[in-house]
Scaffold this active site. Structure first.
Site: not given
Ligand SMILES: Cc1cc2nc3c(=O)[nH]c(=O)nc-3n(C[C@H](O)[C@H](O)[C@H](O)COP(=O)(O)OP(=O)(O)OC[C@H]3O[C@@H](n4cnc5c(N)ncnc54)[C@H](O)[C@@H]3O)c2cc1C
Length: 465
Positions: A39, A179, A443
């Site tokens: 993801g 932002g 420490h």
């Molecule tokens: C630059 C950046 C830095 C970040 N740094 C941090 C950090 O340091 N620490 C932290 O906690 N968070 C961080 N985040 C946030 C973090 O990445 C997200 O909170 C996290 O990835 C959310 O996880 P998720 O499983 O909800 O979704 P995601 O990681 O977004 O995964 C969703 C997945 O679902 C797939 N998908 C979507 N729709 C479909 C479908 N219909 N069928 C099949 N597959 C599908 C997508 O392709 C994706 O792979 C960062 C984000 C960014 C952009």
């Protein structure tokens, strides 16, 4: 094919949910639209950004601090291609690791876009062949995508989102960031350290809104030292690409028009939930006005067999929050009674120094009318911090005025991201500030500053200041 559980999306929410389901004996599949698992977090989020933050911090230290350590270097230069290549290697190792974990836990991986046919059937499109799978239960973990502004669509070359900022082929001469949230501050730090001029344009009156105000102020101070130019209380009205230049127009709080010219513009105004192509209606589901899938306290949607977790539902958009929710749902399905304390999900910004927080901010306590005490300890009074020349920042502990229970811990300083775990443990067990102050801290360590801030919060009796 028929499963007990199908997880849609393989980010930290989805893949962790799938592992826990499999551990609990459920026949599990995961569906991911991209050929790689992991993801946003593993591919274009947490992991690659931290890889570039580390590389750029090494360069910055070599350029600015090595001499003072007695290390002389000549001909220091940045090889951005190699930096990006190393980052790709880190990402590959990490996503391959997820693939291995799926295999180890006997989880079927289906590649393609998952689209509901009805509440028990998912069609998977875009892979080698279209497939239909059935499942007793579903977990939607489809995550989020970067938000854009109606008048500023990313062209992905000069007007970019975080995804492109992790793959640049040159160090921007002048990066304009729209932002001042954590993603903008982290990626701005990467390129600021590598030599870019960084201009930040932010609508609010402070950076990283939502964090404790003391942290925002301190972070702004250290980023200014790095060369960031902050333009707060500015409403962006236009973003236009002119050849290799990007022109950002804005209006300040007095209505005065401003123009910023750079050669790259990073849009980091937040993220929006992603449900495109899921065909939620076929399963009897819809999204709210912000595009999120509504869930109850058990993360169940209004359709009985479908749950949703992570960035696509309410709450902090963080990887570890998504993971906790994945485990919660798997265990709930298996009849267990898990719990998540949402107030104790830490938030971290991986600038240097790092910022990490857990619990209530001082502003929240004031707003709630709660009586509290505050104790702080600056890193410049820490021997460990002086040894490594990391003296910027402080620890601030907020505790209940009557009971001394810790209500919030906010750290800006070296290794704050790792140190915040001590505060999470203490608060999960409802420790008082004095409890932590009486525990021996090795420490010299940075964590002694937490002990000192707890002493300060207890009875204003910090020892080293
Ligand atoms: C630059 C950046 C830095 C970040 N740094 C941090 C950090 O340091 N620490 C932290 O906690 N968070 C961080 N985040 C946030 C973090 O990445 C997200 O909170 C996290 O990835 C959310 O996880 P998720 O499983 O909800 O979704 P995601 O990681 O977004 O995964 C969703 C997945 O679902 C797939 N998908 C979507 N729709 C479909 C479908 N219909 N069928 C099949 N597959 C599908 C997508 O392709 C994706 O792979 C960062 C984000 C960014 C952009």
């Amino acid at each position: 094919m028929k499963y007990d559980v199908v997880v849609i999306g393989s980010g930290p929410g989805g893949y962790v949910a799938a592992i826990r389901c499999a551990q609990l004996g459920l026949k599990t599949a995961i569906v991911e639209k991209y050929p790689v698992l992991g993801g946003t977090c593993l591919n274009v989020g947490c992991i690659p950004s931290k890889a570039l933050l580390d590389s750029s911090e090494h360069f910055h230290n070599a350029q600015n601090h090595f001499k003072e350590h007695g290390i002389n270097l000549s001909k220091l230069s940045v090889d951005i291609k190699q930096m990006i290549e190393r980052k790709r290697g880190v990402v590959k190792q990490t996503v391959d690791g997820v693939q291995y974990l799926m295999k180890k836990n006997k989880i079927d991986v289906h590649t393609g876009l998952g689209s509901f046919k009805d509440k028990h059937t998912l069609v998977i499109k875009g892979g080698k062949e279209e497939k239909t799978i059935e499942s007793d239960k579903f977990i939607i973990a489809t995550g989020s995508k970067p938000s854009d502004l109606p008048f500023a669509k990313p062209d992905k070359e000069r007007i970019i989102t975080s995804t492109e900022a992790l793959e640049l082929v040159e160090v921007p001469k002048h990066l304009i960031i729209i932002g001042a949230g954590y993603i903008g501050m982290e990626l701005g730090s990467v390129y600021g350290r590598l030599g870019s001029k960084v201009t930040v344009v932010e609508f609010m009156d402070r950076i990283t809104p939502g964090m404790d105000k003391t942290m925002s102020k301190e972070l702004q101070k250290v980023l200014k030292k790095l060369g960031f130019d902050f333009n707060l209380k500015h409403k962006v009205t236009g973003v236009e690409r002119k050849g290799d230049e990007v022109v950002v127009t804005a209006e300040d709080d007095k209505g005065e028009k401003k123009e910023f010219k750079g050669n790259y513009c990073l849009l980091s105004i937040g993220r929006k939930p992603y449900t495109e192509g899921l065909n939620l209606e076929a399963a009897g589901l819809s999204t709210d006005e912000r595009g999120k899938i509504e869930v109850d306290d058990n993360l169940k949607t209004k359709v009985d067999n479908i749950y949703a977790i992570g960035d696509v539902v309410r709450g902090a958009m963080l990887a570890h929050k998504a993971e906790e929710e994945g485990i919660f749902v798997a265990e709930t399905m298996a009849g267990q009674k898990p719990h998540i304390n949402y107030k104790l999900i830490p938030g971290v910004i991986y600038t240097w120094p790092e910022v990490a927080s857990v619990g209530y901010t001082e502003e929240e306590l004031k707003e709630d009318g709660r009586k509290y005490k505050s104790g702080s300890f600056p890193f410049k009074a820490s021997g460990r911090a002086r040894a490594s020349m990391d003296t910027d920042g402080l620890v601030k502990v907020l505790a209940d005025k009557e009971t001394d229970e810790i209500l919030g811990v906010h750290i800006i300083g070296p290794r704050a991201a790792d140190m915040i775990a001590e505060a999470v443990v203490a608060m999960e067990f409802r420790a008082s500030a004095e409890d932590v102050a009486r525990m021996s801290h090795a420490h010299p360590t940075f964590t002694e500053s937490i002990k000192e801030a707890c002493l300060a919060a207890t009875e204003n009796r910090a020892l080293h200041i």
